[in-house]
Design a protein around this motif. Structure first.
Motif, PDB file in Angstrom:
ATOM      1  N   ALA A 146       0.557  -1.280  -0.273  1.00 30.80           N
ATOM      2  CA  ALA A 146       0.094   0.695  -0.017  1.00 30.80           C
ATOM      3  C   ALA A 146       1.175   1.159   0.246  1.00 30.80           C
ATOM      4  CB  ALA A 146      -0.772  -0.023   1.549  1.00 30.80           C
ATOM      5  N   GLN A 147       1.176   1.559  -1.456  1.00 35.91           N
ATOM      6  CA  GLN A 147       1.609   2.457  -1.885  1.00 35.91           C
ATOM      7  C   GLN A 147       1.654   4.124  -1.182  1.00 35.91           C
ATOM      8  OE1 GLN A 147       5.048   2.720  -3.848  1.00 35.91           O
ATOM      9  NE2 GLN A 147       5.258   0.067  -3.975  1.00 35.91           N
ATOM     10  N   ALA A 148       1.763   5.210  -0.533  1.00 37.85           N
ATOM     11  CA  ALA A 148       0.542   6.241  -0.314  1.00 37.85           C
ATOM     12  C   ALA A 148       0.475   7.047  -1.133  1.00 37.85           C
ATOM     13  CB  ALA A 148       1.569   6.821   1.621  1.00 37.85           C
ATOM     14  N   HIS A 149       1.725   7.258  -1.982  1.00 40.69           N
ATOM     15  CA  HIS A 149       1.506   8.170  -4.209  1.00 40.69           C
ATOM     16  C   HIS A 149       0.783   7.686  -4.789  1.00 40.69           C
ATOM     17  CE1 HIS A 149       4.479   4.995  -4.625  1.00 40.69           C
ATOM     18  NE2 HIS A 149       4.049   5.865  -5.968  1.00 40.69           N
ATOM     19  N   ARG A 150       0.157   6.663  -4.240  1.00 48.80           N
ATOM     20  CA  ARG A 150      -0.932   5.875  -5.457  1.00 48.80           C
ATOM     21  C   ARG A 150      -2.216   6.255  -5.068  1.00 48.80           C
ATOM     22  NH1 ARG A 150       1.434   0.298  -6.426  1.00 48.80           N
ATOM     23  NH2 ARG A 150       3.518   0.354  -7.250  1.00 48.80           N
ATOM     24  N   PRO A 151      -3.324   5.714  -5.837  1.00 47.45           N
ATOM     25  CA  PRO A 151      -4.047   6.721  -5.750  1.00 47.45           C
ATOM     26  C   PRO A 151      -5.007   5.864  -5.483  1.00 47.45           C
ATOM     27  CG  PRO A 151      -3.716   5.662  -8.265  1.00 47.45           C
ATOM     28  CD  PRO A 151      -2.411   5.836  -7.305  1.00 47.45           C
ATOM     29  N   VAL A 152      -6.341   5.904  -4.795  1.00 42.56           N
ATOM     30  CA  VAL A 152      -7.451   5.139  -4.476  1.00 42.56           C
ATOM     31  C   VAL A 152      -8.256   4.430  -5.443  1.00 42.56           C
ATOM     32  CG1 VAL A 152      -9.555   4.691  -2.663  1.00 42.56           C
ATOM     33  CG2 VAL A 152      -7.702   5.669  -1.893  1.00 42.56           C
ATOM     34  N   VAL A 153      -8.136   2.789  -5.967  1.00 38.91           N
ATOM     35  CA  VAL A 153      -9.340   2.930  -6.996  1.00 38.91           C
ATOM     36  C   VAL A 153     -10.675   2.341  -6.405  1.00 38.91           C
ATOM     37  CG1 VAL A 153      -9.671   1.326  -8.569  1.00 38.91           C
ATOM     38  CG2 VAL A 153      -7.789   2.432  -8.479  1.00 38.91           C
ATOM     39  N   ALA A 154     -11.641   2.896  -6.658  1.00 39.24           N
ATOM     40  CA  ALA A 154     -13.357   2.141  -6.317  1.00 39.24           C
ATOM     41  C   ALA A 154     -13.687   1.436  -7.915  1.00 39.24           C
ATOM     42  CB  ALA A 154     -14.449   3.347  -6.017  1.00 39.24           C
ATOM     43  N   GLY A 155     -14.135   0.564  -7.580  1.00 40.30           N
ATOM     44  CA  GLY A 155     -14.600  -0.019  -9.028  1.00 40.30           C
ATOM     45  C   GLY A 155     -16.509  -0.255  -8.799  1.00 40.30           C
ATOM     46  N   ILE A 156     -17.112  -0.117  -9.514  1.00 44.35           N
ATOM     47  CA  ILE A 156     -18.595   0.404  -9.010  1.00 44.35           C
ATOM     48  C   ILE A 156     -19.458  -0.645 -10.423  1.00 44.35           C
ATOM     49  CG2 ILE A 156     -18.692   2.620  -7.508  1.00 44.35           C
ATOM     50  CD1 ILE A 156     -19.993   3.574 -10.090  1.00 44.35           C
ATOM     51  N   ASP A 157     -20.959  -1.226  -9.957  1.00 43.46           N
ATOM     52  CA  ASP A 157     -21.255  -1.693 -10.977  1.00 43.46           C
ATOM     53  C   ASP A 157     -23.044  -1.644 -10.480  1.00 43.46           C
ATOM     54  OD1 ASP A 157     -21.887  -3.913  -8.875  1.00 43.46           O
ATOM     55  OD2 ASP A 157     -20.425  -5.338  -9.407  1.00 43.46           O
ATOM     56  N   GLU A 158     -23.608  -2.629 -11.488  1.00 41.31           N
ATOM     57  CA  GLU A 158     -25.108  -2.654 -10.940  1.00 41.31           C
ATOM     58  C   GLU A 158     -25.408  -3.563  -9.799  1.00 41.31           C
ATOM     59  OE1 GLU A 158     -24.740  -5.699 -13.639  1.00 41.31           O
ATOM     60  OE2 GLU A 158     -24.253  -4.052 -13.792  1.00 41.31           O
ATOM     61  N   THR A 159     -25.121  -3.841  -9.163  1.00 40.54           N
ATOM     62  CA  THR A 159     -25.107  -4.955  -8.244  1.00 40.54           C
ATOM     63  C   THR A 159     -24.913  -4.884  -7.025  1.00 40.54           C
ATOM     64  OG1 THR A 159     -23.098  -6.112  -8.282  1.00 40.54           O
ATOM     65  CG2 THR A 159     -24.313  -6.826  -9.363  1.00 40.54           C
ATOM     66  N   ALA A 160     -23.954  -4.044  -6.239  1.00 41.98           N
ATOM     67  CA  ALA A 160     -23.600  -3.156  -5.181  1.00 41.98           C
ATOM     68  C   ALA A 160     -24.057  -1.830  -5.161  1.00 41.98           C
ATOM     69  CB  ALA A 160     -22.176  -3.152  -4.821  1.00 41.98           C
ATOM     70  N   ASP A 161     -24.394  -1.492  -4.030  1.00 49.86           N
ATOM     71  CA  ASP A 161     -25.273   0.163  -3.949  1.00 49.86           C
ATOM     72  C   ASP A 161     -23.466   1.168  -4.178  1.00 49.86           C
ATOM     73  OD1 ASP A 161     -25.829   2.638  -2.862  1.00 49.86           O
ATOM     74  OD2 ASP A 161     -25.816   1.952  -0.512  1.00 49.86           O
ATOM     75  N   PRO A 162     -23.597   2.259  -5.220  1.00 43.32           N
ATOM     76  CA  PRO A 162     -22.260   2.882  -5.757  1.00 43.32           C
ATOM     77  C   PRO A 162     -22.242   3.456  -5.053  1.00 43.32           C
ATOM     78  CG  PRO A 162     -24.238   3.235  -6.622  1.00 43.32           C
ATOM     79  CD  PRO A 162     -25.021   1.935  -5.835  1.00 43.32           C
ATOM     80  N   HIS A 163     -23.291   4.141  -4.023  1.00 40.42           N
ATOM     81  CA  HIS A 163     -22.912   5.311  -2.811  1.00 40.42           C
ATOM     82  C   HIS A 163     -21.835   4.608  -1.853  1.00 40.42           C
ATOM     83  CE1 HIS A 163     -25.122   7.826  -5.338  1.00 40.42           C
ATOM     84  NE2 HIS A 163     -26.842   7.027  -5.336  1.00 40.42           N
ATOM     85  N   ALA A 164     -22.266   3.331  -1.263  1.00 39.22           N
ATOM     86  CA  ALA A 164     -21.451   2.842   0.155  1.00 39.22           C
ATOM     87  C   ALA A 164     -20.074   2.564  -0.933  1.00 39.22           C
ATOM     88  CB  ALA A 164     -21.875   1.752   0.375  1.00 39.22           C
ATOM     89  N   VAL A 165     -20.029   2.080  -1.892  1.00 38.81           N
ATOM     90  CA  VAL A 165     -18.268   2.140  -1.751  1.00 38.81           C
ATOM     91  C   VAL A 165     -18.325   3.698  -2.565  1.00 38.81           C
ATOM     92  CG1 VAL A 165     -17.154   1.681  -3.929  1.00 38.81           C
ATOM     93  CG2 VAL A 165     -18.881   0.431  -3.700  1.00 38.81           C
ATOM     94  N   LEU A 166     -18.409   4.522  -3.097  1.00 34.35           N
ATOM     95  CA  LEU A 166     -18.118   5.578  -3.434  1.00 34.35           C
ATOM     96  C   LEU A 166     -17.755   6.204  -2.304  1.00 34.35           C
ATOM     97  CD1 LEU A 166     -19.677   7.065  -6.361  1.00 34.35           C
ATOM     98  CD2 LEU A 166     -17.354   5.649  -6.545  1.00 34.35           C
ATOM     99  N   GLY A 167     -18.694   6.671  -1.257  1.00 31.38           N
ATOM    100  CA  GLY A 167     -18.515   7.644  -0.132  1.00 31.38           C
ATOM    101  C   GLY A 167     -17.111   6.772   1.039  1.00 31.38           C
ATOM    102  N   PHE A 168     -17.323   5.145   0.627  1.00 30.55           N
ATOM    103  CA  PHE A 168     -15.974   5.212   1.938  1.00 30.55           C
ATOM    104  C   PHE A 168     -14.628   5.508   0.535  1.00 30.55           C
ATOM    105  CE2 PHE A 168     -12.827   2.150   3.142  1.00 30.55           C
ATOM    106  CZ  PHE A 168     -12.607   1.971   3.915  1.00 30.55           C
ATOM    107  N   GLY A 253     -18.058  -3.078  -3.944  1.00 29.49           N
ATOM    108  CA  GLY A 253     -18.918  -2.938  -2.557  1.00 29.49           C
ATOM    109  C   GLY A 253     -19.471  -4.891  -2.101  1.00 29.49           C
ATOM    110  N   SER A 254     -20.172  -5.288  -1.650  1.00 30.87           N
ATOM    111  CA  SER A 254     -20.673  -6.278  -1.283  1.00 30.87           C
ATOM    112  C   SER A 254     -22.259  -6.096  -1.503  1.00 30.87           C
ATOM    113  CB  SER A 254     -21.128  -6.536   0.502  1.00 30.87           C
ATOM    114  OG  SER A 254     -22.047  -6.210   0.685  1.00 30.87           O
ATOM    115  N   HIS A 255     -22.058  -7.638  -2.809  1.00 30.20           N
ATOM    116  CA  HIS A 255     -24.081  -7.694  -2.756  1.00 30.20           C
ATOM    117  C   HIS A 255     -24.468  -8.415  -1.663  1.00 30.20           C
ATOM    118  CE1 HIS A 255     -21.959  -9.476  -7.168  1.00 30.20           C
ATOM    119  NE2 HIS A 255     -21.099  -7.917  -6.534  1.00 30.20           N
ATOM    120  N   GLY A 256     -25.682  -8.081  -2.219  1.00 31.31           N
ATOM    121  CA  GLY A 256     -27.097  -8.081  -1.649  1.00 31.31           C
ATOM    122  C   GLY A 256     -27.580  -7.050  -0.244  1.00 31.31           C
ATOM    123  N   ARG A 257     -28.945  -7.275  -0.453  1.00 36.45           N
ATOM    124  CA  ARG A 257     -29.154  -6.127   0.145  1.00 36.45           C
ATOM    125  C   ARG A 257     -30.568  -6.204   1.318  1.00 36.45           C
ATOM    126  NH1 ARG A 257     -29.686  -0.650  -3.799  1.00 36.45           N
ATOM    127  NH2 ARG A 257     -27.583  -1.042  -5.057  1.00 36.45           N
ATOM    128  N   GLY A 258     -31.114  -6.001   1.930  1.00 37.57           N
ATOM    129  CA  GLY A 258     -32.091  -6.244   2.926  1.00 37.57           C
ATOM    130  C   GLY A 258     -32.190  -7.259   3.230  1.00 37.57           C
TER     131      GLY A 258
END
Length: 288
Positions: A146-168, A253-258
């Motif tokens: 985990a090299q501090a100068h590198r970016p954080v990368v977020a991956g989103i799709d239609e199966t997991a809540d994108p707002h939870a992923v992007l918020g973190f 993100g994790s899969h599954g809601r409710g």
């Protein structure tokens, strides 16, 4: 970003020491306290062995003392390396996965090593899989570098809540003063005529428009975070694995809601937990 306790699954292994180092850095950046949790984990065969006459197989006083010393040494080392972080240590007799899932209900973050209870390379320990899927808060599995100068990368799709992923992801990029790269990958189309945009790896503007609008909304919320966005026609696991070679953290993100919450981690998440070249965060949709 939440400043709830950063709970670290610790067993004295090299992987758990790596996890502790990452977690303590995160706690220092966010102002959160940290808890090292040491859970007694007994092999499955011991339960069967206990059904026949034999010597006691439950934790002896000496084993408990040894575990206590390992944990005390880890807490002392953490306090020396991160004097600004309030650090505590806890031992429990229940399994690590159940204990960590229980702790996650009131925690801000769970941090684990990549190969808990598995000495086989690329084979995830049961604790890692269970906690990543069932936790009530984000889970970071520390692997690779985990090299501090590198970016954080977020991956989103239609199966997991994108707002939870992007918020973190945005919160983490902000406290770590890192750029954020967001990837939306569409699996290659099957059966489409060759020469179309998707078969060439490009995503038509009409298909990617909702993704661009989503990113634009989050860009307004976090103007301090440099952000780039990429839409690709490629299997998400392959796209994110490649991106992880130049990232300090992958967020999915994790899969599954409710009622389905926690039942599935997802093939992409499981692939990354086995093969990513950097730590992986699994963000969970907030419970309602």
């Amino acid at each position: 970003m939440t400043t709830g306790t950063v709970v670290i699954g610790y067993d004295g292994s090299p992987q758990s020491r790596m996890a502790a180092a990452w977690a303590l850095d995160q706690a220092a950046l966010t102002g959160a306290p940290a808890e090292l949790l040491y859970a007694y984990e007994w092999p499955d065969w011991m339960a069967a062995a206990s059904m026949v006459p034999s010597l006691p197989i439950f934790p002896t006083a000496e084993i408990r003392r040894q575990a206590g010393r390992v944990l005390a040494d880890a807490v002392a080392a953490a306090r020396r390396s991160h004097p600004g972080v309030p650090v505590t240590g806890t031992t429990v007799d229940t399994g690590a996965d159940l204990s960590l899932i229980d702790r996650s209900a009131g925690a801000g973050l769970i941090v684990l090593g990549a190969h808990g209870h598995s000495a086989v390379p690329n084979l995830l320990g049961s604790t890692t899989v269970a906690v990543s899927a069932h936790a009530h808060c984000p889970v970071v599995v520390v692997r690779g570098t985990a090299q501090a100068h590198r970016p954080v990368v977020a991956g989103i799709d239609e199966t997991a809540d994108p707002h939870a992923v992007l918020g973190f992801a945005f919160d983490t990029a902000l406290v770590r003063r890192a750029p954020l790269h967001v990837i939306r990958a569409w699996p290659p189309a099957i059966g489409m005529p060759s020469g179309t945009a998707l078969t060439r790896g490009a995503v038509p503007a009409g298909i990617r428009r909702p993704f661009d609008e989503l990113v634009a909304g989050w860009r307004e919320k976090y103007p301090e975070v440099p952000i780039t966005a990429q839409a690709v026609a490629r299997h998400p696991a392959a796209a994110l694995t490649d991106a992880g070679t130049a990232a300090q953290l992958l967020v999915v993100g994790s899969h599954g809601r409710g009622r389905l919450r926690g039942l599935l981690l997802g093939s992409v998440g499981q692939h990354l937990l086995r093969h990513a070249a950097c730590p992986v965060a699994v963000a969970h949709e907030p419970e309602t």
